[in-house]
Enzyme design. Structure first.
Site, PDB file in Angstrom:
ATOM      1  N   GLU A 175      10.994   5.794  -3.372  1.00  0.00           N
ATOM      2  CA  GLU A 175      10.465   5.563  -2.024  1.00  0.00           C
ATOM      3  C   GLU A 175      11.013   4.238  -1.542  1.00  0.00           C
ATOM      4  O   GLU A 175      10.990   3.248  -2.288  1.00  0.00           O
ATOM      5  CB  GLU A 175       8.933   5.457  -1.994  1.00  0.00           C
ATOM      6  N   GLU A 188       2.495   6.122  -7.892  1.00  0.00           N
ATOM      7  CA  GLU A 188       1.961   4.755  -7.791  1.00  0.00           C
ATOM      8  C   GLU A 188       0.693   4.586  -8.625  1.00  0.00           C
ATOM      9  O   GLU A 188      -0.361   4.183  -8.121  1.00  0.00           O
ATOM     10  CB  GLU A 188       1.722   4.378  -6.328  1.00  0.00           C
TER      11      GLU A 188
HETATM   12  P1  P53 Z   1       2.085   3.987   4.366  1.00  0.00           P
HETATM   13  C1  P53 Z   1       0.785   0.622   0.140  1.00  0.00           C
HETATM   14  C2  P53 Z   1       1.793  -0.216  -0.325  1.00  0.00           C
HETATM   15  C3  P53 Z   1       2.945   0.315  -0.855  1.00  0.00           C
HETATM   16  C4  P53 Z   1       3.068   1.693  -0.967  1.00  0.00           C
HETATM   17  O1  P53 Z   1       2.832   3.780   2.955  1.00  0.00           O
HETATM   18  C5  P53 Z   1       2.051   2.521  -0.524  1.00  0.00           C
HETATM   19  C6  P53 Z   1       0.911   1.996   0.039  1.00  0.00           C
HETATM   20  C7  P53 Z   1      -0.183   2.893   0.550  1.00  0.00           C
HETATM   21  O2  P53 Z   1      -0.534   2.532   1.848  1.00  0.00           O
HETATM   22  O3  P53 Z   1       2.094   3.866  -0.650  1.00  0.00           O
HETATM   23  C8  P53 Z   1       3.305   4.564  -0.766  1.00  0.00           C
HETATM   24  O4  P53 Z   1       2.107   5.461   4.607  1.00  0.00           O
HETATM   25  C9  P53 Z   1       2.918   6.003  -1.031  1.00  0.00           C
HETATM   26  C10 P53 Z   1       3.196   6.930   0.097  1.00  0.00           C
HETATM   27  C11 P53 Z   1       3.043   6.190   1.400  1.00  0.00           C
HETATM   28  C12 P53 Z   1       4.127   5.118   1.461  1.00  0.00           C
HETATM   29  O5  P53 Z   1       4.053   4.258   0.350  1.00  0.00           O
HETATM   30  O6  P53 Z   1       0.731   3.443   4.162  1.00  0.00           O
HETATM   31  O7  P53 Z   1       3.448   6.499  -2.240  1.00  0.00           O
HETATM   32  O8  P53 Z   1       2.360   8.045  -0.013  1.00  0.00           O
HETATM   33  O9  P53 Z   1       3.076   6.985   2.534  1.00  0.00           O
HETATM   34  C13 P53 Z   1       4.107   4.287   2.734  1.00  0.00           C
HETATM   35  O10 P53 Z   1       2.901   3.249   5.365  1.00  0.00           O
END
Ligand code: P53
Length: 484
Positions: free
Chosen positions: A383, A194
């Site tokens: 993801e 990201e």
């Molecule tokens: P969490 C924000 C928005 C979209 C993706 O996020 C993001 C985030 C960070 O908060 O991060 C990615 O755990 C990231 C992962 C993360 C996952 O999305 O905040 O690449 O490390 O855990 C989900 O719910």
């Protein structure tokens, strides 16, 4: 609807959110190890000792202080789900689901505890070799993120992290060490997770001043160069190596058909999404970069050899995360979206998760079709998933129908895009096993297909329990996406 026969079905994690074992086998500290994050909406707190030896906490480490682990604080990432000691059991469960690919990241400070050493830490290299060999046993292809929200704390304290050009060299040495050590074991790589977050979250959450933009764009430039040099190294070390960029993919819509909103939305795409992908896929800064830099009086350190590196180091494919969409407007709105950061206006046509992330599978189809024709590169969704609270039934099961429903709709959206000709080659669902949330530090914001008995306060046995979604995903993979 048909997925390609060799489609990479799998799951994704990141070292700092699942490994734990933060202080074993010579590993150096990272910012996450000194970060305390409790419940929802609590701000990140890092802990440190000030110059006079007294402890402190705040958003970042002040000048003269040093990051420190304080005895009375709880740090969720230090233990996380202890993947470090349980990887064999976890990978066996991934294999049971039928994974073809497992996306993971390497903890930089296991390999270079400080970050600026010449010699790597052998115990750190050995750990990942064991992981890769276990994956090989099950014929699961590793997809390795070199940097996922993770760098040695020493580099941040001593050099100011990515504000310093010397980081390019440290990253290059680290990446080269990995390509050499794991030649033949790993051939799919991602340089930065990201990468666009630096600029996107600045625009989303803060009343950022020009100096913040100056720093963010400069950091990004150094990362672009580091990434491009790593792509070239990867190819030189092993012709089989393939390297991707990784963009936080948030589909953005204009809230109204007011032309001002439509234009504003275009600018959001350019700044938040395209800026990084364009440089990494096309090897040069896009035309609108100048507009963005002018807007915030940004003056960048960019050399001719940097520009040559960017040209020669374009990525082999485009990967991205996709969780939600957002809506952009120039008008005052009463309904905004909070969650763990401000996501702009509330879209009246969508449902939101408990953390106020919009559930929008059509946005994924939209994003895939857009990027397919922008870059003409293979795409991977690395993801995607639903963060939700899970509850154990009395007989110890987890009936996560909400997660199955979310994943099903998003897989259907991918199938539609593929049907329309999009070259999508893989899908790794996020947090295939429960882990610590990046945004909130919670365990209770669960994404996994496998439940882990660990709670927000650090209690729990760490036992692994397949959820209903585990068996559902097993059928999806076995039928190559037919049995949804
Ligand atoms: P969490 C924000 C928005 C979209 C993706 O996020 C993001 C985030 C960070 O908060 O991060 C990615 O755990 C990231 C992962 C993360 C996952 O999305 O905040 O690449 O490390 O855990 C989900 O719910």
């Amino acid at each position: 609807m048909q997925f390609p026969a060799d489609f990479y079905w799998g799951g994704a994690t990141a070292a700092n959110q699942c490994e734990g074992a933060y202080d074993v086998d010579g590993r150096g500290l990272t910012m996450k190890d000194i970060t305390t994050m409790g419940g929802l909406n609590q701000r990140r707190q890092v802990t440190y000792l000030q110059a006079d030896g007294t402890p402190g906490k705040g958003d970042s480490i002040p000048a003269g202080a040093h990051g420190a682990v304080l005895p009375d604080d709880y740090y969720p990432n230090q233990t996380s789900i202890d993947f470090y000691h349980r990887y064999q059991e976890d990978i066996a469960l991934f294999a049971e689901m039928g994974f073809k690919m497992y996306r993971m990241s390497i903890s930089w400070s296991r390999i270079f505890p400080r970050g600026d050493e010449n010699e790597p830490n052998q115990a750190g290299l050995d750990f990942y070799r064991r992981v890769f060999e276990t994956l090989k046993k099950y014929e699961i292809e590793p997809l390795v993120t070199i940097s996922h929200f993770d760098m040695p704390l020493y580099l941040e304290e001593t050099y100011g992290g990515w504000n310093d050009r010397r980081m390019i060299g440290f990253y290059q040495h680290y990446a080269e060490t990995l390509f050499t050590a794991y030649r033949g074991l790993v051939k799919h790589w991602i340089t930065f997770n990201e990468i666009n977050n630096t600029i996107m979250f600045l625009a989303l959450r803060a009343k950022a001043g020009d100096a913040d933009y100056q720093r963010a764009y400069q950091q990004l430039h150094y990362q672009f160069v580091a990434s491009a040099l790593a792509v070239q190294q990867a190819h030189a070390i092993d012709g089989e190596n393939k390297v991707g960029c990784m963009i936080c993919g948030i589909t953005s819509y204009p809230l109204t058909c007011d032309p001002a909103d439509v234009l504003q939305n275009r600018y959001v795409w350019e700044q938040n999404i395209y800026y990084c992908g364009d440089v990494q896929c096309q090897g040069q800064y896009p035309t609108y970069a100048r507009r963005l830099w002018n807007e915030h009086q940004v003056d960048l350190d960019i050399t001719d050899s940097d520009l040559e590196a960017l040209k020669a180091g374009t990525v082999d494919w485009y990967t991205f995360s996709y969780y939600m969409s957002t809506a952009v407007t120039t008008h005052e709105v009463s309904a905004t979206v909070g969650g763990n950061f401000s996501m702009g206006a509330r879209n009246p046509y969508l449902q939101y998760s408990e953390w106020e992330w919009a559930d929008d599978p059509a946005g994924l189809q939209y994003y895939l079709e857009l990027m397919n024709d922008r870059y003409h590169l293979p795409l991977m969704v690395v993801e995607n998933g639903l963060g939700a609270k899970d509850y154990l039934t009395v007989d110890g099961q987890i009936h996560d129908v909400y997660r199955i429903s979310y994943l099903r709709k998003h897989i259907q959206a991918m199938a539609t895009a593929i049907h329309h000709g999009v070259k999508l080659i893989g899908y790794t669902s996020w947090g295939c096993i429960d882990l610590v949330s990046a945004g909130t530090g919670q365990m209770s914001k669960r994404y996994g297909l496998i439940y882990v008995d660990r709670q927000d306060d650090g209690s729990g046995t760490l036992a692994r329990i397949p959820k209903d979604s585990f068996y559902w995903y097993q059928r999806v993979i076995a039928s190559n996406g037919q049995d949804l």
